[in-house]
Design a protein around this motif. Structure first.
Motif, PDB file in Angstrom:
ATOM      1  N   UNK A  71       0.807  -1.210   0.000  1.00 32.67           N
ATOM      2  CA  UNK A  71       0.000   0.000   0.000  1.00 32.67           C
ATOM      3  C   UNK A  71       0.845   1.268   0.000  1.00 32.67           C
ATOM      4  N   UNK A  72       1.803   1.391   0.891  1.00 34.19           N
ATOM      5  CA  UNK A  72       2.584   2.622   0.973  1.00 34.19           C
ATOM      6  C   UNK A  72       3.416   2.824  -0.293  1.00 34.19           C
ATOM      7  N   UNK A  73       4.047   1.764  -0.788  1.00 33.49           N
ATOM      8  CA  UNK A  73       4.863   1.883  -1.994  1.00 33.49           C
ATOM      9  C   UNK A  73       4.006   2.275  -3.193  1.00 33.49           C
ATOM     10  N   UNK A  74       2.880   1.583  -3.384  1.00 30.06           N
ATOM     11  CA  UNK A  74       2.015   1.891  -4.524  1.00 30.06           C
ATOM     12  C   UNK A  74       1.320   3.238  -4.358  1.00 30.06           C
ATOM     13  N   UNK A  75       0.919   3.592  -3.144  1.00 31.87           N
ATOM     14  CA  UNK A  75       0.324   4.906  -2.908  1.00 31.87           C
ATOM     15  C   UNK A  75       1.335   6.002  -3.207  1.00 31.87           C
ATOM     16  N   UNK A  76       2.597   5.750  -2.891  1.00 33.69           N
ATOM     17  CA  UNK A  76       3.650   6.715  -3.211  1.00 33.69           C
ATOM     18  C   UNK A  76       3.809   6.906  -4.711  1.00 33.69           C
ATOM     19  N   UNK A  77       3.706   5.820  -5.451  1.00 32.83           N
ATOM     20  CA  UNK A  77       3.776   5.911  -6.916  1.00 32.83           C
ATOM     21  C   UNK A  77       2.610   6.730  -7.461  1.00 32.83           C
ATOM     22  N   UNK A  78       1.410   6.457  -6.936  1.00 32.03           N
ATOM     23  CA  UNK A  78       0.231   7.192  -7.389  1.00 32.03           C
ATOM     24  C   UNK A  78       0.352   8.670  -7.037  1.00 32.03           C
ATOM     25  N   UNK A  79       0.759   8.956  -5.808  1.00 37.14           N
ATOM     26  CA  UNK A  79       0.881  10.345  -5.366  1.00 37.14           C
ATOM     27  C   UNK A  79       1.912  11.097  -6.195  1.00 37.14           C
ATOM     28  N   UNK A  80       3.050  10.471  -6.450  1.00 33.62           N
ATOM     29  CA  UNK A  80       4.097  11.130  -7.241  1.00 33.62           C
ATOM     30  C   UNK A  80       3.612  11.415  -8.659  1.00 33.62           C
ATOM     31  N   UNK A  81       2.922  10.452  -9.264  1.00 29.95           N
ATOM     32  CA  UNK A  81       2.419  10.644 -10.626  1.00 29.95           C
ATOM     33  C   UNK A  81       1.331  11.712 -10.679  1.00 29.95           C
ATOM     34  N   UNK A  82       0.612  11.891  -9.579  1.00 32.96           N
ATOM     35  CA  UNK A  82      -0.489  12.852  -9.540  1.00 32.96           C
ATOM     36  C   UNK A  82      -0.091  14.209  -8.979  1.00 32.96           C
ATOM     37  N   UNK A  83       1.124  14.310  -8.424  1.00 31.23           N
ATOM     38  CA  UNK A  83       1.577  15.575  -7.854  1.00 31.23           C
ATOM     39  C   UNK A  83       0.859  15.944  -6.565  1.00 31.23           C
TER      40      UNK A  83
END
Length: 135
Positions: A45-57
């Motif tokens: 969750x944290x790793x994938x949420x980080x990917x989503x957050x980074x891609x979304x700014x």
């Protein structure tokens, strides 16, 4: 070890690993309900949420109390076969989804847990030790 020797939690985790039941149609339902971003949760969750957050700014602030009886497992486990989606605050969330946090303006870290940066790996990164020169 025999299956009969497992605790109920261990048996549940084994079943989830050996017999995943991904909610394939949940993605369609989320899109129709107004999801603004969505991805699978396969690495943690944290790793994938980080990917989503980074891609979304943005920064995603997760709530530990919304992650069930084993929040640490939920935060950094992998092979979850689930979906992470963001929805506008005014939209209803489909039944297959649970609100586990909020989207915040981009901050110093892409993911917070209860307002603080998460300490730890946050999941399994299959490319962490990748060396493209070695193939």
């Amino acid at each position: 070890m025999d299956r009969a020797d497992l605790t109920a939690d261990e048996a549940r985790e084994l079943d989830a690993q050996l017999r995943p039941a991904p909610g394939i149609t949940d993605g369609v339902r989320a899109a129709l309900a107004g999801a603004t971003a969505m991805m699978d949760l396969s690495d943690g969750l944290v790793l994938d949420a980080g990917r989503m957050a980074a891609a979304s700014g943005v920064t995603l602030d997760l709530r530990r109390d919304a992650l069930g009886p084993h929040p640490d497992d939920a935060l950094s486990g992998g092979e979850d076969h689930g979906l992470l989606a963001t929805f506008p605050a005014t939209d209803a969330v489909p039944d297959a989804f649970q609100i586990i946090g909020v989207v915040r303006e981009h901050g110093e870290t892409p993911v917070l847990v209860d307002g603080a940066p998460f300490e730890g790996s946050g999941g399994w990164d299959p490319y962490r030790d990748w060396d493209s020169s070695r193939g």
